[in-house]
Design a protein around this motif. Sequence first.
Motif, PDB file in Angstrom:
ATOM      1  N   ASP A  58      21.043  -4.423 -32.992  1.00 15.07           N
ATOM      2  CA  ASP A  58      20.416  -5.654 -32.903  1.00 15.07           C
ATOM      3  C   ASP A  58      19.195  -5.349 -34.119  1.00 15.07           C
ATOM      4  OD1 ASP A  58      19.600  -8.238 -32.909  1.00 15.07           O
ATOM      5  OD2 ASP A  58      18.492  -8.060 -31.141  1.00 15.07           O
ATOM      6  N   TRP A  59      19.647  -5.371 -35.270  1.00 17.65           N
ATOM      7  CA  TRP A  59      18.547  -5.177 -36.586  1.00 17.65           C
ATOM      8  C   TRP A  59      18.741  -6.493 -37.433  1.00 17.65           C
ATOM      9  CZ3 TRP A  59      19.441  -6.094 -41.564  1.00 17.65           C
ATOM     10  CH2 TRP A  59      18.117  -5.676 -42.263  1.00 17.65           C
ATOM     11  N   SER A  60      17.831  -6.824 -37.825  1.00 17.28           N
ATOM     12  CA  SER A  60      17.614  -8.194 -38.994  1.00 17.28           C
ATOM     13  C   SER A  60      16.234  -8.105 -39.747  1.00 17.28           C
ATOM     14  CB  SER A  60      17.957  -9.261 -38.381  1.00 17.28           C
ATOM     15  OG  SER A  60      16.798  -9.885 -37.565  1.00 17.28           O
ATOM     16  N   PHE A  61      16.020  -8.694 -40.608  1.00 15.47           N
ATOM     17  CA  PHE A  61      14.795  -8.897 -41.177  1.00 15.47           C
ATOM     18  C   PHE A  61      13.730  -9.362 -40.266  1.00 15.47           C
ATOM     19  CE2 PHE A  61      16.615  -7.957 -45.566  1.00 15.47           C
ATOM     20  CZ  PHE A  61      15.952  -7.107 -45.798  1.00 15.47           C
ATOM     21  N   ASP A  62      14.371 -10.097 -39.398  1.00 14.27           N
ATOM     22  CA  ASP A  62      13.348 -10.787 -38.377  1.00 14.27           C
ATOM     23  C   ASP A  62      13.047  -9.519 -37.340  1.00 14.27           C
ATOM     24  OD1 ASP A  62      12.909 -13.257 -39.119  1.00 14.27           O
ATOM     25  OD2 ASP A  62      14.947 -13.793 -38.325  1.00 14.27           O
ATOM     26  N   ASN A  63      13.629  -8.435 -37.329  1.00 11.39           N
ATOM     27  CA  ASN A  63      13.315  -7.308 -36.479  1.00 11.39           C
ATOM     28  C   ASN A  63      13.428  -6.130 -36.977  1.00 11.39           C
ATOM     29  OD1 ASN A  63      13.134  -5.768 -34.043  1.00 11.39           O
ATOM     30  ND2 ASN A  63      15.373  -5.580 -33.481  1.00 11.39           N
TER      31      ASN A  63
END
Length: 617
Positions: free
Chosen positions: A245-250
């Motif tokens: 669960d990676w994203s630029f928000d995380n």
Amino acid sequence: MTSILRKIPALSCYLVLFSALSGCDNQTAMDSPDNPRIPENPPAQQSPQKPKTKQTEKYANSSAQSPRNNNEPKSNIRFEQLQQNPKAQYQNHQQANHHTMLETIGGGVALFDYDNDGLIDMLFTGGGQFIENGGLLPSINGHPPVLYRNNGDATFTDVTAHAGLNVQPFYSHGAFTADYDNDGCPDILITGFGGLLLFHNNGDGTFDEVASDLNLNDQAWSVGAAWGDINNDGILELYVAHYIDWSFDNHPFCSGKNTSFLANPNDTNPNDTNRRDTCSPRLFAPLPDQLFQFDDNGRFVDISQQAGIRTTNNKQYGKGLGVLMADLDLDGDIDVYVTNDTEANFFWRNRGDGTFEEVAALTGVGFDNAGNADGSMGMDLGDYNLDGLPDLFVTNFQSEQFALYKNLGNALFQHVSSATGMLSFPSSYVGWGTVFVDADNDGDEDLFVANGHVQRYPVDSSITQLPIALENNNGRFAKVNHSLGPYFTSEHNGRGIATGDLNNDGYVDLAYTHVNQNCSVLINHTDNHNHWITLHLIGTQCNRSAVGSRVTLTTNTGKQVRQIKGGSSFASSNDSRIFFGIPENAEITQLEIHWAGGQTQIINAPAPNQQLTIIQP
């Protein structure tokens, strides 16, 4: 494309070997139990015999030079890199300096005959890039794949645009081929960050992207996937492994640990412990995998819960990177093996009705030999010790042993890396794609591994790394890089590997992908007096791709067993044909085909050094 999948496949796409392509859905009299065997030798497939010295002249600028100052045993296996095209390059856009998890994964290669002309073609995934948004979080875009058509003369032509593949809305990783609708034309699934692409083969050299049309709307980050028939109804299912669960928000800040000057000689401040590097996957939550099935209208439905892959209370979420679908316990149905990054691997054992139980820890293939979860990436299935039982090989992270799991029978496995020579090379490697392949046609399967680091500042290692070539000698493996050719003595940031016979000479070739470097296509020029036989299986009662089928070759010196697998390696797809090497003095007495679904077919004493296309009776 018809909307309803057909259990009994057509042969039109195969028939392009003999005549002009007339569409995927036309039936012919050849698709009949009365024609179970067709020796396949059209002009494009004439198989040159030994010696191979004349064949070497095809490949310009090749060199057999090999350093001698090493402690490796000598090998007669030889590979020469194709010096002309293709020049596909997977791009991760690390120059944007976002240090994202996306940049670590890389991409794969698919070897398959997309136009059914008897020659294996190549598709490479493209990766992606980051687009700045004026102070907002960056957007993530993709690069299209590249499809190369095999011209049959050691050259390849880029046909991406003509084939309709020049699209890529997301950052891509894997390429997985199978004939999902049983029309005789291989299709392509591409995985990545933000979605899946499914390219349906129209049978005329072009593809249509149909994922949304077929309700394949998976938006989670996917790398590995595999096609296989879990209930033996003749129609393929699709297993998709999801990562983290990676994203630029995380996207936390993680500092580089290697502060030595030699780690990055161009770094203006090598002693700054706050410089950024890629984070560990341990910082991110795992994502659940999904299993898809076609409904009666030919559209995908998610059957993860009813198949037991995911339930409300299921805590078995992995960080999946690789998927293999094969019959691991030889009970006649397809099982699923998943390599997870920093989590225990999964062995989804088929109960016989298309539902699964997770038994990796129970059967010995979930952990290393000390009971720890590895950072596992790639895997393959083969029979390294010729006992007829399928064994598993898994590539892992730096300071972890690559894992060879010996099949003891009854779905029990033993970690045997130390006993089989896996300690003959250092543990500084980060392993990705891997394949079992009989490179010298001596009757046992050798191992090849692609390596490359994920960090900008790795400790006690390097970003670019040597590939590994392991020759099988009576069930023990020895690293033989220096004998094989220049590619194996130079470092690369490797990721995917796929195998296939690109020139139909009976000796299997290799294709490697690298991050931000050109791909490498290696032609097998091993020169010995061994023989071979190649099998192209076409299912009629089982799925047309014959995934899950098993073949036993018997000679006067012993037996060999091969399976048609879904998935395996890393983000890549192998030539779907079955390849057997035959020692020089051995004679074939029998081929026994265990078709997926349970039917058995015997072919007595076929001649060596030919390809047989075998249609299920």
